[in-house]
Design a protein around this motif. Sequence first.
Motif, PDB file in Angstrom:
ATOM      1  N   ASP A  90       0.900  -1.210  -0.173  1.00  0.00           N
ATOM      2  CA  ASP A  90      -0.105  -0.029   0.043  1.00  0.00           C
ATOM      3  C   ASP A  90       0.816   1.083   0.062  1.00  0.00           C
ATOM      4  O   ASP A  90       0.320   2.119  -0.490  1.00  0.00           O
ATOM      5  N   LEU A  91       2.243   1.000   0.624  1.00  0.00           N
ATOM      6  CA  LEU A  91       2.907   2.187   0.722  1.00  0.00           C
ATOM      7  C   LEU A  91       4.501   1.942   0.094  1.00  0.00           C
ATOM      8  O   LEU A  91       4.939   0.827   0.532  1.00  0.00           O
ATOM      9  N   SER A  92       4.837   2.840  -0.500  1.00  0.00           N
ATOM     10  CA  SER A  92       6.418   2.634  -0.802  1.00  0.00           C
ATOM     11  C   SER A  92       7.149   3.916  -0.401  1.00  0.00           C
ATOM     12  O   SER A  92       6.804   4.886  -0.531  1.00  0.00           O
ATOM     13  N   ILE A  93       8.204   3.582   0.247  1.00  0.00           N
ATOM     14  CA  ILE A  93       9.177   4.770   0.893  1.00  0.00           C
ATOM     15  C   ILE A  93      10.118   5.052   0.072  1.00  0.00           C
ATOM     16  O   ILE A  93      11.309   4.085   0.060  1.00  0.00           O
ATOM     17  N   ILE A  94      10.434   6.292  -0.536  1.00  0.00           N
ATOM     18  CA  ILE A  94      11.549   6.423  -1.032  1.00  0.00           C
ATOM     19  C   ILE A  94      12.628   6.927  -0.348  1.00  0.00           C
ATOM     20  O   ILE A  94      12.332   7.885   0.706  1.00  0.00           O
ATOM     21  N   VAL A  95      13.870   6.285  -0.530  1.00  0.00           N
ATOM     22  CA  VAL A  95      15.018   6.890   0.396  1.00  0.00           C
ATOM     23  C   VAL A  95      16.056   7.289  -0.569  1.00  0.00           C
ATOM     24  O   VAL A  95      16.879   6.367  -1.207  1.00  0.00           O
ATOM     25  N   PRO A  96      16.293   8.661  -0.839  1.00  0.00           N
ATOM     26  CA  PRO A  96      17.120   8.978  -1.897  1.00  0.00           C
ATOM     27  C   PRO A  96      18.795   8.943  -0.949  1.00  0.00           C
ATOM     28  O   PRO A  96      18.665   9.231   0.360  1.00  0.00           O
ATOM     29  N   VAL A  97      19.575   8.554  -1.815  1.00  0.00           N
ATOM     30  CA  VAL A  97      21.010   8.279  -1.096  1.00  0.00           C
ATOM     31  C   VAL A  97      22.116   8.832  -1.859  1.00  0.00           C
ATOM     32  O   VAL A  97      22.119   8.559  -3.166  1.00  0.00           O
TER      33      VAL A  97
END
Length: 238
Positions: free
Chosen positions: A4-11
């Motif tokens: 239901d949710l995708s969490i974007i983590v820029p690196v």
Amino acid sequence: MGYDLSIIVPVYNEEDNLERVEKELSDYLKIASVPTSILFVNDGSKDNSQEMIEAICARQPDFHFISFEANKGLSAAIKAGFDHTESRLVGYIDSDLQTAPEDFNLLLEHSEDYHLVTGVRANRKDSFVKNMSSTIANGIRRAFTKDGMDDTGCPLKIIHTDYAKRIPMFKGLHRFLPAMILLQEGKIKQVPVQHFPRVAGEAKYGLWNRLLGPLMDCFAYLWMKKKYINYKVASKSE
């Protein structure tokens, strides 16, 4: 598994933080109020971040990644995350973890009624110069956008994915995500969240990025607002 949710983590050059990122985000997945996945977006890191990301994703089935050929900046990393997300909701958190993953549950409480829910960093643990420049920049941005948001720089957000995918991103537009949802006639809300000092790595942005850069971006936003195309289909053939 459907998420239901995708969490974007820029690196970008965050090798000193990634072990803690893995632990805190994997701990969050155990208490997340909806089925959730993690998407690393490696923005052309020059350290060992990519090797560490690949190792994390190999041992964590709900962690995934995409990697840029070269550094393109935070707005590009967020857009890539939007483009590669298939879940109903998309979230965003910085890899410095100055905000707490568990606070996503606070934002999720409002995600049915609002198309974007953003955190507001309570009792910020940054330097005086960073806090003051952020306060000034937010005031300038509010004067231009009329979005009513106190802290659009807070790296903790949840957006309805269909709205996120319609945002025409350009460099610096990550500061204007609430305003871009308003252009789509969506509803936005801010919620107080925790804030912590950076414990590893180095901040990637100086005074120019926090103050003068956003001022210039305000004029780009006004141009986009004037030219923005928004429509709703009343009906269509089968």
